[in-house]
Scaffold this motif. Structure first.
Motif, PDB file in Angstrom:
ATOM      1  N   ILE A   1      -0.569   4.885  -0.445  1.00  0.00           N
ATOM      2  CA  ILE A   1      -0.660   3.532  -0.321  1.00  0.00           C
ATOM      3  C   ILE A   1      -2.231   3.027  -0.240  1.00  0.00           C
ATOM      4  O   ILE A   1      -2.595   1.980  -0.746  1.00  0.00           O
ATOM      5  N   LYS A   2      -2.950   3.602   0.609  1.00  0.00           N
ATOM      6  CA  LYS A   2      -4.376   3.134   0.858  1.00  0.00           C
ATOM      7  C   LYS A   2      -5.187   3.465  -0.379  1.00  0.00           C
ATOM      8  O   LYS A   2      -5.878   2.247  -0.563  1.00  0.00           O
TER       9      LYS A   2
ATOM     10  N   PHE B   1      -4.330   0.403  -2.832  1.00  0.00           N
ATOM     11  CA  PHE B   1      -4.727  -0.876  -2.636  1.00  0.00           C
ATOM     12  C   PHE B   1      -6.283  -0.803  -2.193  1.00  0.00           C
ATOM     13  O   PHE B   1      -7.010  -2.067  -1.534  1.00  0.00           O
TER      14      PHE B   1
ATOM     15  N   SER C   1      -8.355  -4.030  -1.042  1.00  0.00           N
ATOM     16  CA  SER C   1      -9.112  -4.058   0.535  1.00  0.00           C
ATOM     17  C   SER C   1     -10.315  -4.237   0.666  1.00  0.00           C
ATOM     18  O   SER C   1     -11.033  -4.674   1.470  1.00  0.00           O
TER      19      SER C   1
ATOM     20  N   GLN D   1      -0.049  -6.603   0.316  1.00  0.00           N
ATOM     21  CA  GLN D   1       0.197  -5.451   0.888  1.00  0.00           C
ATOM     22  C   GLN D   1       1.724  -5.611   1.949  1.00  0.00           C
ATOM     23  O   GLN D   1       2.363  -4.858   1.890  1.00  0.00           O
TER      24      GLN D   1
ATOM     25  N   ASN E   1      -2.221   4.930   9.078  1.00  0.00           N
ATOM     26  CA  ASN E   1      -2.858   3.672   8.302  1.00  0.00           C
ATOM     27  C   ASN E   1      -3.926   3.075   8.949  1.00  0.00           C
ATOM     28  O   ASN E   1      -4.976   2.727   8.490  1.00  0.00           O
TER      29      ASN E   1
END
Length: 567
Positions: free
Chosen positions: A392-393, A396, A400, A456, A546
């Protein structure tokens, strides 16, 4: 404005403390401060009465079993236990009622304790840890009522869930076979009802066939009812921070999925489809469900208050006219087991919806599919959470990076913003005008730092519901002290790591211009970490990973991607 901000922030802080204290009380078996009712009621069953002719279309009461006077005096009810590789089922020959269903592959939830024993404050937590009892769905007693009943309507005295049945001889366990059957026969009111329960290896579906034979001299027009009974109590362990739904649910192809509340049934306000020719009815709870799937024929759907703190959901299916000596049959299925998406999809259309992701289903289902593929490779749901958070990081990262650049610009112009506030502190209109001119001059998007978070957020919320709803995480270990990702961290290590990581993140971000807001932000890591004491450890693991990735991501952006004037 400053006074109002302080007041609101202190109210939020005070309410958070009250909620945390209440959740601590609930998690240790105490009464909730927000509950206006005494501890859970015991579902009461009306006293035995003679079997009077039922009102046409009305289901018989749930009173104690009264034998048909025409049956031999020696005929008595008995509990017959059928055992497969997935569950053990107790069926009462009094009515052919499923009175107990024990899942052999799932253990009941237990409180893992705190620091090895609930800080020594709760004997229950110390003695309840490490329980090896299996999860039980259907049962009656100890303040709980959860039963599956079937029978006939349409004329006086037809066999129903109060009739004494006779069990035919046969195997009661799978042993080396792939299926086992239990056949019950009951005769009453000139009609013989034969119930055949078929259990199969590795299957949580019980096939149920009802054969109606007219043993009288006149035609009869019976209807078959399938009924689930449940008390209205909250599930054990339900709390503010880890709440789950328990109640009747149903599905039809026209009205789709519907969740009901016991409170609405109590008040007669339950709104749902009353007629259908397909679909199912069920009692859903956290991680598990029991659902009747009738044959695809026209039928009624009913919900009602049966007795004090006892409610039912049922279907009534006409079987047509049965001539003397004739037999009419109909099939139904009862699924009683975990909310496993693949299993539920294979049983009946729409049954997988009981694994409720609320309005985030369109995002949550693909997320769970990806996590399942990762688990197939990694073999551990804890590492699956870590791997998915990394994915996910990475997904995105560009968004970010743009957000961090925007925040960096805001940090560069912070002194100018402070000067504008000081200069126009008594004129909000001019302050706003000067601020917007500064944004335009410096090419700053004031929403640039918030937009990535807003985009997000649906993904993060969907992931929350995936972790909260998936039975796969129940009893699943990660490493060392985390032996159940669906329970809280017994040593509070993950919540403490979360607080530290959140504090570091705040230090890397621009400080709020409002001093009071800045002070309150310092409390946020503490407040959230204490809240996370009660959250499932799988959820806290996600937020810790996260945060750590966010810190690393911000460092990379600041050192490698940020333009020199903004570093």
């Amino acid at each position: 404005m400053d006074i109002n901000k302080r007041t609101i922030l202190w109210i939020v802080f005070a309410v958070s403390l009250v909620i945390l204290w209440n959740d601590w009380m609930v998690s240790n078996g105490k009464q909730s401060m927000f509950s206006m009712t005494p501890p859970p009621k015991v579902a009461t069953v009306p006293a035995a009465t003679a079997l009077a002719p039922p009102v046409p279309g009305a289901l018989p009461g749930v009173g104690n079993v009264v034998a048909d006077p025409s049956l031999p005096a020696a005929l008595k009810s008995e509990i017959i236990t059928v055992t497969t590789d997935v569950f053990k089922v107790d069926i009462d020959t009094a009515g052919g009622v499923i009175r107990r269903l024990e899942l052999l592959k799932f253990k009941e939830p237990t409180h893992p304790g705190w620091l090895g024993g609930c800080f020594g404050l709760s004997k229950e937590c110390q003695t309840n840890r490490g329980s090896e009892k299996n999860e039980v769905l259907f049962e009656q007693g100890g303040g709980k009522t959860y039963l599956a009943q079937t029978g006939l309507l349409g004329a006086a005295g037809l066999p129903n869930h109060n009739t004494i049945f006779v069990a035919k001889p046969g195997a009661r366990a799978l042993d080396n076979g792939n299926q086992v059957q239990l056949v019950l026969e009951g005769t009453q009111g000139g009609v013989k009802l034969t119930k055949t329960f078929t259990f199969k290896r590795g299957d949580y579906v019980i096939d149920m066939r009802h054969d109606v034979t007219n043993t009288g001299a006149a035609p009869v027009t019976p209807s078959l009812y399938l009924q689930l009974l449940h008390d209205g109590n909250k599930p054990v362990g339900d709390s503010f921070f880890n709440s789950s739904y328990t109640g009747p649910t149903l599905y039809t192809s026209t009205d789709h999925y519907n969740k009901l509340k016991f409170e609405d049934i109590e008040k007669g306000k339950a709104s749902h489809a009353t007629k259908a020719s397909d679909g199912w009815i069920a009692i859903s709870q956290h991680f598990f469900v029991s659902a009747f799937i009738p044959a695809s024929t026209p039928r009624e759907i009913r919900t009602e208050k049966v007795a004090t703190n006892l409610y039912s959901i049922s279907t009534v299916q006409p079987m047509g006219t049965v001539a003397p000596s004739a037999t009419v049959s109909t099939d139904a299925r009862l699924y009683s087991g975990p909310q496993d998406e693949k299993r539920l999809e294979a049983v009946a259309p729409g049954l997988d919806l009981v694994k409720d992701y609320i309005w985030l289903t369109i995002i949550a289902k693909p997320i769970f599919w990806v996590m399942t593929q990762l688990h197939n490779v990694l073999g551990n749901w804890g590492w699956t959470i870590v791997a998915f958070t990394i994915l996910i990081k990475l997904l995105f990262f560009p968004l970010s990076a743009a957000g961090y650049r925007s925040m960096a610009k805001m940090k560069v112009v912070a002194p100018k913003m402070t000067a504008i506030r000081e200069k126009f502190k008594n004129d909000p209109a001019k302050m706003n005008q000067a601020t917007m001119e500064l944004y335009k001059k410096e090419k700053i998007n004031p929403l640039g730092g918030c937009l990535p978070i807003l985009v997000q957020m649906p993904v993060f919320l969907a992931l929350y519901w995936v972790l909260q709803s998936s039975v796969e995480f129940r009893g699943a270990p990660w490493i060392l002290w985390i032996q159940d990702l669906s329970q809280h961290d017994p040593w509070c290590i993950l919540p403490i790591l979360y607080a530290i990581s959140m504090f570091v993140q705040q230090k890397l971000n621009p400080a709020p211009a409002d001093p009071m807001q800045a002070k309150m932000m310092l409390f946020m890591p503490l407040i959230f970490s204490v809240m996370f004491f009660f959250f499932p450890s799988g959820l806290v693991l996600y937020w810790v990973v996260n945060n750590l990735l966010s810190i690393a991501q911000q460092w990379v952006i600041n050192k490698k991607l940020m333009p020199d004037p903004l570093k």
